[in-house]
Motif scaffolding. Structure first.
Motif, short mmCIF file in Angstrom:
data_model
loop_
_atom_site.label_atom_id
_atom_site.label_comp_id
_atom_site.label_asym_id
_atom_site.label_seq_id
_atom_site.Cartn_x
_atom_site.Cartn_y
_atom_site.Cartn_z
N PHE A 71 25.98 40.83 44.56
CA PHE A 71 26.23 39.88 45.43
C PHE A 71 27.37 39.62 45.77
N ARG A 72 28.43 39.85 44.78
CA ARG A 72 29.76 39.53 45.14
C ARG A 72 30.51 40.68 46.34
N GLN A 86 31.77 41.46 52.04
CA GLN A 86 31.52 42.43 53.30
C GLN A 86 30.71 41.86 54.28
N GLY A 87 30.36 40.49 53.98
CA GLY A 87 29.57 39.70 55.07
C GLY A 87 28.13 40.43 55.34
N LEU A 88 27.67 41.09 54.31
CA LEU A 88 26.20 41.69 54.36
C LEU A 88 25.39 40.61 53.69
N MET A 135 21.34 47.04 49.55
CA MET A 135 22.86 46.75 49.03
C MET A 135 22.70 47.46 47.62
N LEU A 136 21.82 47.41 46.67
CA LEU A 136 22.04 47.98 45.39
C LEU A 136 22.09 49.62 45.52
N HIS A 149 20.24 45.30 55.25
CA HIS A 149 19.58 46.55 55.46
C HIS A 149 19.98 47.12 56.70
N GLU A 150 19.75 46.45 57.92
CA GLU A 150 20.27 46.94 59.17
C GLU A 150 21.69 47.31 59.29
N ILE A 151 22.47 46.58 58.86
CA ILE A 151 24.06 47.03 58.97
C ILE A 151 24.41 48.45 58.18
N LEU A 152 23.81 48.16 56.91
CA LEU A 152 24.15 49.55 56.18
C LEU A 152 23.38 50.87 56.74
N THR A 153 22.25 50.76 57.20
CA THR A 153 21.49 51.71 57.80
C THR A 153 22.23 52.37 59.11
#
Length: 530
Positions: A151-152, A157-159, A170-171, A431-435
């Motif tokens: 969470f931190r 990172q604005g996610l 995220m995990l 999810h979309e940003i990390l993908t």
């Protein structure tokens, strides 16, 4: 006959006219935010008491939120029937208590986490927070620490964490970057990340993923009045939810926490801003860590100044921790059955929580109560606990029991909440940003690999040309016809060894399987040419 609701005096009549012919028992709205307890064995009338109190709050202009464990409370949306044996019994009791029996319906909004028996009710992982999520998933302290790190990092990172996919992504990212994160936030074990992911998978299989998403529940939508000034009664379908007790408890605790954080301080209002009923309250505290119980105690103690009235409904007062029980000033105790020594101790303890009445023994009275009868104690002026009284709970004005599926559908279709909550929204989030980041990194890696391969081929061509020149400069004489086979093999071996040594050296410089394969291919063509 008296009205069940006297707004001028700020009171509601809960019941009266019991075995000791007591006067009608009033709940002072001014002290309703000092919270309350409804307890009793199965089948003694707890649900009817809850329905009566919900009606009284609604009629006084106080919104209500409650969980419908058996589907019986849906009858609040429909007036009671003026015919039949049930009506005759209700009319007799109303006369005995001294209230006017006026059947009425109340404004109801149905909610359901699964979106089947009501409008979908959702929140986001970000709003629920790591503490309640860890409680929901049953995580260890170490795993909870990893959840806090996730969470931190998401915040930094604005996610945005809007749904279960975002949390899982995220995990996964945290696990992939565990070595770097451990240096800054403390140890991040991939085993802990894997355990959390498995817990999330179990939650998803149980349908708990429906709880997370958008649009998230806006608290303003459950603190509403209808056009006539009645408080809207929000009923969340809990029949299916009870099969996932951890999910049920966590959702209600989240809702209570949100009320605590978002509502402004109002001191001691003339009536509550909202009444909140925890049915099957023991589920909130079963196997709960001390930190969570302390949080509930804190909220129960402080939230009254924000105008929130909390009522716990359970079979035995002992199900509620002492620290929380001490905050409950208004009490309705239905019959308890003492079949074992443990039950008898619990009965005596329950009786000791009341201000004694010299006319009867409280412990004995609790065992003798009939269905629909209770011993009650409500706060009087200046917040002083009232003397315990045997009380017949007044009959409900709305329908006792469930409504038909068609009637439920009609109520849902007429609700303004349908347009706002029935359709899921999926915004760009973690999810979309990390993908997208992963895809971009893969493309850059592929481009860099292709460029590096071209550079390797160019270097190999240059080095191979140098090797051929070096081989030519050796000026090895051509073998004569009379030369022996041994001499021929020696000359060829010398020439081959130079090229082979160069190939091995070049392969070591390249340091990749691709480079070695290319070298073998080039040298192979050379050997075949020979």
């Amino acid at each position: 006959m008296a009205e069940a609701l006297d707004l001028a005096a700020g009171t509601v009549i809960v019941g009266g006219g019991g075995a000791n012919h007591a006067e009608p028992q009033h709940l002072l709205l001014k002290y309703a935010n000092r919270h309350g307890l409804i307890a009793g064995a199965t089948g003694t009338g707890k649900t009817v008491t809850l329905q009566v109190l919900a009606e009284s709050f609604s009629a006084a202009g106080v919104p209500v939120f409650l969980a419908d464990v058996k589907g019986d409370l849906a009858g609040l949306a429909k007036p009671g029937s003026e015919t039949g044996k049930l009506h005759d019994a209700f009319a007799q009791r109303a006369e005995q208590i001294g209230v006017t029996l006026r059947y009425d319906q109340f404004p109801v909004t149905f909610w359901d986490i699964w979106g089947e028996q009501g409008h979908p009710v959702r929140t986001t992982p970000a709003e629920m927070g790591p503490l309640l999520l860890s409680r929901l998933l049953g995580l260890t302290d170490v795993q909870e620490g990893v959840m806090n790190i996730a969470f931190r990092v998401a915040d930094e990172q604005g996610l945005a964490l809007y749904d279960l996919k975002d949390l899982q992504a995220m995990l996964r990212w945290v696990g992939e970057n565990s070595s770097e994160l451990s240096l800054r936030y403390g140890n991040v074990s991939t085993a802990s990340v894997g355990a959390i992911q498995r817990a999330l998978l179990v939650l998803e299989n149980e349908g708990g993923d429906r709880l997370f998403g958008e649009p998230a529940l806006d608290l303003a939508d459950i603190i509403r009045l209808d056009a006539s000034g009645k408080g809207v009664i929000n009923i969340i379908a809990a029949e299916r939810l009870m099969n996932a007790p951890r999910l049920y408890a966590t959702f209600l605790l989240w809702l209570l926490s949100e009320l605590f954080e978002q509502l402004p301080e109002v001191g001691d209002p003339d009536k509550p801003k909202v009444a909140f009923f925890f049915d099957e309250a023991h589920l909130l505290f079963n196997d709960a860590p001390r930190a969570l119980i302390a949080k509930v105690e804190q909220v129960a103690r402080l939230i009254r100044s924000k105008g929130v009235s909390i009522w716990f409904i359970t079979q035995n007062p002992a199900d509620v921790p002492e620290a929380v029980l001490g905050q409950l000033g208004n009490r309705v105790q239905h019959a308890l059955r003492a079949f074992t020594a443990k039950d008898q101790r619990a009965l005596r303890q329950a009786a000791e929580n009341y201000r004694a009445n010299p006319d009867f023994d409280t412990a004995t009275a609790i065992t003798e109560l009939a269905t629909g009868e209770a011993v009650t104690s409500f706060l009087e002026l200046k917040g002083v606990p009232g003397v315990v009284q045997r009380t017949l709970v007044r009959p409900p004005f709305s329908q006792l029991g469930p409504i038909t599926p068609a009637e439920r559908s009609a109520v849902m279709a007429a609700s303004p909440m349908a347009l706002k909550y029935d359709k899921v929204i999926d915004r760009e989030s973690a999810h979309e940003i990390l993908t997208a980041r992963a895809e971009q990194a893969a493309q850059q890696s592929a481009a860099a690999g292709a460029e590096g391969q071209d550079d390797d081929l160019w270097k190999m061509d240059r080095e191979f040309t140098r090797a051929r020149r070096y081989d030519a400069n050796l000026q090895i004489p051509a073998p004569k016809q009379q030369t022996s086979r041994a001499g021929s093999r020696s000359s060829a071996s010398r020439s081959d060894s130079v090229v082979d040594a160069f190939g091995k050296s070049l392969a070591r410089q390249l340091g990749t399987k691709t480079g070695q394969a290319l070298v073998r291919g080039v040298l192979g063509s050379l050997f075949r040419g020979r």
